[in-house]
Write a protein that holds these residues in place. Structure first.
Motif, PDB file in Angstrom:
ATOM      1  N   ASP A  40      -0.516  -2.978 -10.498  1.00  0.00           N
ATOM      2  CA  ASP A  40      -0.745  -4.324  -9.959  1.00  0.00           C
ATOM      3  C   ASP A  40       0.555  -4.942  -9.451  1.00  0.00           C
ATOM      4  O   ASP A  40       0.590  -5.576  -8.392  1.00  0.00           O
ATOM      5  N   LYS A  41       1.642  -4.745 -10.189  1.00  0.00           N
ATOM      6  CA  LYS A  41       2.956  -5.265  -9.783  1.00  0.00           C
ATOM      7  C   LYS A  41       3.379  -4.641  -8.457  1.00  0.00           C
ATOM      8  O   LYS A  41       3.848  -5.322  -7.550  1.00  0.00           O
ATOM      9  N   TYR A  42       3.212  -3.333  -8.344  1.00  0.00           N
ATOM     10  CA  TYR A  42       3.555  -2.639  -7.104  1.00  0.00           C
ATOM     11  C   TYR A  42       2.745  -3.209  -5.939  1.00  0.00           C
ATOM     12  O   TYR A  42       3.275  -3.435  -4.853  1.00  0.00           O
ATOM     13  N   GLY A  43       1.466  -3.468  -6.165  1.00  0.00           N
ATOM     14  CA  GLY A  43       0.611  -4.029  -5.121  1.00  0.00           C
ATOM     15  C   GLY A  43       1.061  -5.409  -4.686  1.00  0.00           C
ATOM     16  O   GLY A  43       1.049  -5.730  -3.500  1.00  0.00           O
ATOM     17  N   ARG A  44       1.479  -6.230  -5.636  1.00  0.00           N
ATOM     18  CA  ARG A  44       1.963  -7.578  -5.299  1.00  0.00           C
ATOM     19  C   ARG A  44       3.248  -7.512  -4.472  1.00  0.00           C
ATOM     20  O   ARG A  44       3.470  -8.335  -3.591  1.00  0.00           O
ATOM     21  N   GLU A  45       4.097  -6.522  -4.761  1.00  0.00           N
ATOM     22  CA  GLU A  45       5.379  -6.408  -4.067  1.00  0.00           C
ATOM     23  C   GLU A  45       5.283  -5.673  -2.734  1.00  0.00           C
ATOM     24  O   GLU A  45       6.206  -5.738  -1.927  1.00  0.00           O
ATOM     25  N   ALA A  46       4.183  -4.980  -2.492  1.00  0.00           N
ATOM     26  CA  ALA A  46       4.034  -4.195  -1.265  1.00  0.00           C
ATOM     27  C   ALA A  46       3.985  -5.098  -0.038  1.00  0.00           C
ATOM     28  O   ALA A  46       3.399  -6.182  -0.071  1.00  0.00           O
ATOM     29  N   LEU A  47       4.624  -4.651   1.030  1.00  0.00           N
ATOM     30  CA  LEU A  47       4.596  -5.415   2.279  1.00  0.00           C
ATOM     31  C   LEU A  47       3.241  -5.309   2.958  1.00  0.00           C
ATOM     32  O   LEU A  47       2.789  -6.243   3.611  1.00  0.00           O
ATOM     33  N   GLU A  48       2.583  -4.168   2.805  1.00  0.00           N
ATOM     34  CA  GLU A  48       1.275  -3.955   3.415  1.00  0.00           C
ATOM     35  C   GLU A  48       0.201  -4.354   2.403  1.00  0.00           C
ATOM     36  O   GLU A  48       0.107  -3.770   1.339  1.00  0.00           O
ATOM     37  N   LYS A  49      -0.590  -5.357   2.739  1.00  0.00           N
ATOM     38  CA  LYS A  49      -1.596  -5.871   1.802  1.00  0.00           C
ATOM     39  C   LYS A  49      -3.002  -5.347   2.070  1.00  0.00           C
ATOM     40  O   LYS A  49      -3.879  -5.463   1.230  1.00  0.00           O
ATOM     41  N   THR A  50      -3.227  -4.810   3.261  1.00  0.00           N
ATOM     42  CA  THR A  50      -4.559  -4.305   3.616  1.00  0.00           C
ATOM     43  C   THR A  50      -4.422  -2.883   4.173  1.00  0.00           C
ATOM     44  O   THR A  50      -3.322  -2.444   4.521  1.00  0.00           O
ATOM     45  N   ILE A  51      -5.545  -2.210   4.313  1.00  0.00           N
ATOM     46  CA  ILE A  51      -5.541  -0.881   4.918  1.00  0.00           C
ATOM     47  C   ILE A  51      -5.055  -0.979   6.366  1.00  0.00           C
ATOM     48  O   ILE A  51      -4.268  -0.146   6.817  1.00  0.00           O
ATOM     49  N   SER A  52      -5.477  -2.018   7.071  1.00  0.00           N
ATOM     50  CA  SER A  52      -5.037  -2.204   8.457  1.00  0.00           C
ATOM     51  C   SER A  52      -3.520  -2.372   8.545  1.00  0.00           C
ATOM     52  O   SER A  52      -2.877  -1.836   9.444  1.00  0.00           O
ATOM     53  N   ASP A  53      -2.947  -3.114   7.588  1.00  0.00           N
ATOM     54  CA  ASP A  53      -1.490  -3.275   7.541  1.00  0.00           C
ATOM     55  C   ASP A  53      -0.812  -1.919   7.367  1.00  0.00           C
ATOM     56  O   ASP A  53       0.175  -1.610   8.039  1.00  0.00           O
ATOM     57  N   ALA A  54      -1.323  -1.118   6.458  1.00  0.00           N
ATOM     58  CA  ALA A  54      -0.728   0.187   6.166  1.00  0.00           C
ATOM     59  C   ALA A  54      -0.836   1.103   7.387  1.00  0.00           C
ATOM     60  O   ALA A  54       0.118   1.821   7.712  1.00  0.00           O
ATOM     61  N   ILE A  55      -1.973   1.088   8.056  1.00  0.00           N
ATOM     62  CA  ILE A  55      -2.163   1.949   9.231  1.00  0.00           C
ATOM     63  C   ILE A  55      -1.256   1.503  10.368  1.00  0.00           C
ATOM     64  O   ILE A  55      -0.711   2.329  11.105  1.00  0.00           O
ATOM     65  N   SER A  56      -1.053   0.190  10.488  1.00  0.00           N
ATOM     66  CA  SER A  56      -0.256  -0.319  11.610  1.00  0.00           C
ATOM     67  C   SER A  56       1.185   0.165  11.573  1.00  0.00           C
ATOM     68  O   SER A  56       1.821   0.304  12.612  1.00  0.00           O
ATOM     69  N   ILE A  57       1.719   0.458  10.402  1.00  0.00           N
ATOM     70  CA  ILE A  57       3.108   0.932  10.344  1.00  0.00           C
ATOM     71  C   ILE A  57       3.236   2.377  10.801  1.00  0.00           C
ATOM     72  O   ILE A  57       4.333   2.840  11.082  1.00  0.00           O
TER      73      ILE A  57
END
Length: 59
Positions: A40-57
């Motif tokens: 959960d901590k890792y998720g809060r700190e991640a720059l990409e919050k959604t699948i779309s965010d992750a794919i966009s990089i």
């Protein structure tokens, strides 16, 4: 070991990359509250919050 000895009656072997299995994954053996809180901590700190965010990089 069975595969090495030629006595494994299977077509698929699932290996675990995470010690004890990945959090909530198919090979999950045991995990406590500390493990969940770290994910959960890792998720809060991640720059990409959604699948779309992750794919966009990747573009």
């Amino acid at each position: 070991m069975k595969k090495e000895k030629g006595v494994l009656d299977a077509y698929f072997i699932e290996g675990m990359a995470c010690i004890g299995g990945c959090i909530g994954g198919a090979g999950c053996l045991t995990h406590g509250a500390k493990n969940k809180s770290e994910v959960d901590k890792y998720g809060r700190e991640a720059l990409e919050k959604t699948i779309s965010d992750a794919i966009s990089i990747l573009k």
